[in-house]
Each structure stands twice: as structure tokens, then as C-alpha cells.
Design an enzyme around this catalytic site. Structure first.
Site, mmCIF file in Angstrom:
data_model
loop_
_atom_site.group_PDB
_atom_site.id
_atom_site.type_symbol
_atom_site.label_atom_id
_atom_site.label_comp_id
_atom_site.label_asym_id
_atom_site.label_seq_id
_atom_site.Cartn_x
_atom_site.Cartn_y
_atom_site.Cartn_z
ATOM 1 N N SER A 1 -26.135 -23.663 -19.703
ATOM 2 C CA SER A 1 -24.890 -23.308 -19.022
ATOM 3 C C SER A 1 -24.426 -24.237 -17.911
ATOM 4 O O SER A 1 -23.312 -24.079 -17.412
ATOM 5 C CB SER A 1 -24.992 -21.899 -18.458
ATOM 6 N N LYS B 1 -20.711 -20.808 -8.467
ATOM 7 C CA LYS B 1 -20.636 -19.899 -9.622
ATOM 8 C C LYS B 1 -20.773 -18.453 -9.141
ATOM 9 O O LYS B 1 -21.571 -18.172 -8.235
ATOM 10 C CB LYS B 1 -21.763 -20.261 -10.612
ATOM 11 N N SER C 1 -22.068 -21.108 -19.756
ATOM 12 C CA SER C 1 -21.320 -20.115 -19.020
ATOM 13 C C SER C 1 -20.717 -20.595 -17.697
ATOM 14 O O SER C 1 -19.831 -19.934 -17.160
ATOM 15 C CB SER C 1 -22.226 -18.914 -18.734
HETATM 16 N N1 GLN Z 1 -25.072 -19.993 -24.167
HETATM 17 C C1 GLN Z 1 -26.372 -19.529 -23.784
HETATM 18 C C2 GLN Z 1 -26.398 -18.017 -23.751
HETATM 19 O O1 GLN Z 1 -25.420 -17.466 -24.033
HETATM 20 C C3 GLN Z 1 -26.764 -20.107 -22.463
HETATM 21 C C4 GLN Z 1 -26.220 -19.388 -21.310
HETATM 22 C C5 GLN Z 1 -26.756 -19.887 -20.002
HETATM 23 O O2 GLN Z 1 -27.355 -20.945 -19.918
HETATM 24 N N2 GLN Z 1 -26.583 -19.068 -18.993
HETATM 25 O O3 GLN Z 1 -27.358 -17.406 -23.442
#
Ligand code: GLN
Length: 453
Positions: free
Chosen positions: A155, A56, A131
């Protein structure tokens, strides 16, 4: 694509051939946007030997243009490796390709990346989740053996579920965060995205462990899990009934069938409810944005990446940040700064911390009567592009994943069914802190019962 388990047995020349094959496949699948376009030869791993693992774009790899998929980090070259990268290299694995993500890991669809969107390999008109959408899409479309993602509020687990692979978030503190682009430091955790549970265990074993460079990493001894995976252990599993009842019909049906399979495998099922998940959302989005507003203040045009054209210092900060951050990131920094401001700190931030303690206790109470909790990953299958364009609607879609981060627990998502359109539905298993082995055993048993062996 071969599994990580199989790859670990390859000879050096076979690994070279595998890397060449992967490069071709990545080129052929450019339209998916799983990897960031135009990877340099360094980023495709030419300076490393080893089994290729997709990374990532918020994990530091020395010499790579690591950007958290933001405009503000264009031109930044990582001067060091994250601890997880050093651990991969030591184990004969190697970072291979930067994968797409929501800007600074803020989002649930990978649509906010500076580089453009990633398509869901199961249906290109839908999002891969986020994400870590690039990592999940790469594994699910066989253009990565395995990948690393980060999970602040789901994410790793949610994109794995949307694309149809396995996503594993270890206990907070189990895997070093040194070299992970910080979003919300008290919630972030790195973990594996793989094609099967055994690979998740193998990759977890490689990256876990204490790191003196991360003061929040635990000193607890890490005992390897993959060699002890046991699908026959009989577990007590607490089904979170109100969460299943709230989910879409497809998800509900698939999870209820899965519960029957778990019973047939000899697990004991008990039924529990969790409090209204709207508290999870409120607490999470206050804490995460508060921490993000502090963490992202370092991108000031002086120290990292891109600097805007400017006449003086004040203009440099304002223009660099105004031009460099996307709309969602700006929204969250503003919200975070607001909830931390002196007049509102008690009303929002302190209250959110109290809610967090309450949520953690609730999870722990259920886990004092069970080995694992069982619940959905997301309210529905993968969304169509644009469907979550309203930020509040997007925040609400995280209802089943963020509690785990607030409580700091380990959790895994495992594919259990396909809907009528071939979209994946996964189940989520959550364990006690540091009980990664139990989480992986439960997941392994679930995976076997679904695959019918
Ligand atoms: N969707 C969540 C957010 O927008 C989780 C994102 C994540 O786990 N990095 O914060």
C-alpha cells in the site's frame, strides 16, 4: 513543490509561508480527493508548527478525527499521537492534512474510502492505487512535500508507482506501529511517500527506531541513511525474471530497458525466478484477513466512533458493525473469522503460515547471493476506475508486493518510465532485512540513471 531536503533548510517564516501556499493548493485541487474533504483547522495543522507532512488517515494525530476512511470511525477523535508523529514533531516537521485511503487499508485502488475516491493525477479516469492512494496522489500532484503511508501488502509501493513518486517500505519492525490503525499486525509497516529517493531516506531517518510502546519494534541501532546515500556503490542485483515475463508488455519493456541502465551503471545483474506467486496471494489473504478479523473486533460501538441506533446490546453490535463497515471490510472479516475457526484452522491458517515460511526462505536464498532483488510493482499501469471491481481480481493484482511483507523485508519503488499515455511505470528493489541503506543506495543509483545524471 520543493523537496523535503530543501524544506529542511527553510526559516520558520518561510515554513509559515509554505504552509499557507499549501493550504491554497489543496483547496484548488479538491477534485483530486487526495486529502479528505473538509479538513478542520486542527487537521490542516494549525496547532503545530513545522514542515508540513501529509498523513494517511490511519495514523493517530492527537485531536484529529482519524477514521481509517471508515464510516464506523466517524466522530472518533484521536487522544494521542502515533510515535511517528512525535518523531516528526521532534525533527521540526508537522502533520498536515489527512489523506484518503481504502477503508482500513484494505484495497489497491482507494475506491473503498468512506469519503469517496481519489483521482490519479496523471490521468483522472484512473485509480491512484491503494491503499495509500491519497498520500501518493498528494505528493505526485505537488500538494504535499512528502507523506506517510502504511504498507501491509504494497500500500505504499503500489500507489507511489501508479502516481509516479517514490514509495519506501522499511523492514518490519524498523518503524514503530504504535498509533497505526492495525490491519494485519504481522505485516503492517509505516513508511514515506516522496518525490525523490533522497527525501525518502530523509523521512525514513526521522521516523525509524526502537519504540518501547511497540513490542515488535527492533532494538537494532538505526544508522542514518540520507547523509550516506551513495549512487556509486556497485551492487549485485537479482532480476526476478519470471515476474518480469508475466507482466504487461509496457511494464516488461520498461523494466528490461531499466536493467540495461543498471548494467551500464556498473551493477552486476544475475537472473533468478521465484515460485508461483499464487502461493503468495493465498497465504497473504489468509493471514491478513485472519489478523484483521481479530484487530477490527474492537470497533463494537462501545469504545470508538460511531454507534448505531439500537434497543439492546446484541443489536448494538450487529447494527453498528453492519452499518459502519463497508462491503470489502466485512468480506475480509468473515473470511478471517472462517480461516481461524476450529474446524478450518489447520487446513487454512496453519498451512498459510507454512507457506509464509517457505516464501520468506525463498527471498532470503536469493538475497544470500545478491544485494537487491529487482521486479515489477504491479502487473500493469494504473487501472481505470471500476476495472478491479471483482475482489479476486483485485487480490491477484497484488502479486508482486505482498511477498515482501510476508518476508518482512525492506523495499522501494522508483519511477523508471512512462507508457504511451503518460502513465507511470516503476521498478521495485527489495533488500535484506535491516539493509535499508543498500535499498536506498540502489534506488538512488537507479533514479540517477533514469534521470540521466
Ligand atoms: N492491496 C492489499 C490489500 O488489500 C494491500 C493493502 C495494504 O498494503 N494495506 O490487503
Amino acid at each position: 513543490m520543493i523537496t523535503l531536503k530543501e524544506a529542511l533548510k527553510l526559516s520558520p517564516s518561510d515554513i509559515l509561508a509554505l504552509r499557507a501556499e499549501l493550504k491554497e493548493k489543496i483547496k484548488a485541487n479538491k477534485h483530486l480527493g487526495a486529502y479528505i474533504e473538509q479538513l478542520t483547522s486542527t487537521e490542516i495543522g494549525d496547532e503545530y508548527a513545522g514542515i508540513p507532512i501529509a498523513i494517511k488517515d490511519n495514523i493517530q494525530v492527537k485531536g484529529w478525527n482519524v477514521t481509517s476512511c471508515s464510516k464506523i470511525l466517524q466522530g472518533y477523535v484521536a487522544p494521542y499521537n502515533a510515535t511517528v508523529i512525535d518523531k516528526l514533531l521532534k525533527a521540526g516537521l508537522a502533520p498536515f492534512g489527512r489523506t484518503n485511503m481504502d477503508e482500513f487499508a484494505m484495497g489497491s485502488t482507494t475506491e473503498s474510502s468512506f469519503y469517496g475516491k481519489t483521482l490519479n493525477p496523471l490521468d483522472n479516469s484512473r485509480v491512484p492505487g491503494g491503499s495509500s492512494g491519497g498520500s501518493a496522489a498528494a505528493v505526485a500532484s505537488n500538494i504535499a512535500i512528502a507523506a506517510l503511508g502504511s504498507d501491509t501488502g504494497g500500500s505504499i509501493r503500489q500507489p507511489a508507482a501508479f502516481c509516479g513518486c517514490v514509495g519506501f517500505k522499511p523492514t518490519y519492525g524498523r518503524v514503530s506501529r504504535f498509533g497505526l490503525g492495525a490491519y494485519s499486525s504481522s505485516l503492517d509497516q509505516i513508511g514515506p511517500i516522496t518525490s525523490c529517493v533522497e527525501d525518502a531516506a530523509l523521512l525514513y531517518d526521522i521516523i525509524a527506531g526502537h519504540d518501547p510502546k511497540d513490542s515488535t519494534s527492533s532494538k537494532l541501532e538505526v544508522i542514518s541513511t540520507a547523509d550516506k546515500l551513495d549512487a556509486n556503490k556497485k551492487l549485485t542485483i537479482a532480476v526476478i525474471k519470471n515476474y518480469i515475463d508475466e507482466a504487461s508488455d509496457d511494464v516488461k519493456k520498461a523494466l528490461n530497458l531499466t536493467i540495461e541502465k543498471l548494467k551500464n551503471s556498473g551493477h552486476k545483474i544475475i537472473y533468478k525466478d521465484l515460485s508461483n506467486s499464487k502461493y503468495d496471494i493465498a497465504a497473504y489473504y489468509i493471514i491478513a484477513t485472519a489478523e484483521a478479523s481479530a484487530n477490527l473486533s474492537r470497533y463494537d460501538g462501545v469504545r470508538y466512533g460511531r454507534r448505531a441506533e439500537c434497543k439492546n446490546l446484541g443489536e448494538m453490535y450487529a447494527k453498528t458493525r453492519g452499518e459502519g463497515f463497508g462491503a470489502e471490510v466485512q468480506r475480509r472479516m468473515l473470511l478471517g473469522t472462517f480461516v481461524l475457526s476450529s474446524g478450518y484452522y489447520d487446513a487454512y491458517y496453519i498451512k498459510a503460515q507454512k507457506a509464509r515460511a517457505f516464501i520468506k526462505r525463498e527471498y532470503e536464498e536469493i538475497l544470500s547471493e545478491s544485494d537487491l532483488m529487482f521486479m515489477p510493482v504491479a502487473p500493469s499501469v494504473a487501472y481505470k476506475f471500476g476495472e478491479l471491481s471483482d475482489p479476486l481480481k483485485a487480490y491477484l493484482s497484488d502479486i508482486y508486493t505482498i511477498g515482501v511483507n510476508l518476508a518482512g523485508l525492506p523495499a522501494i519503488t522508483v519511477p523508471v518510465a512512462k507508457d504511451d499515455n503518460g502513465l507511470n511505470i516503476s521498478a521495485q528493489l527489495i533488500g535484506k532485512a535491516w539493509a535499508e541503506q543498500t535499498v536506498l543506495d540502489g534506488a538512488y543509483s537507479l533514479e540517477k540513471s533514469i534521470k540521466g545524471n
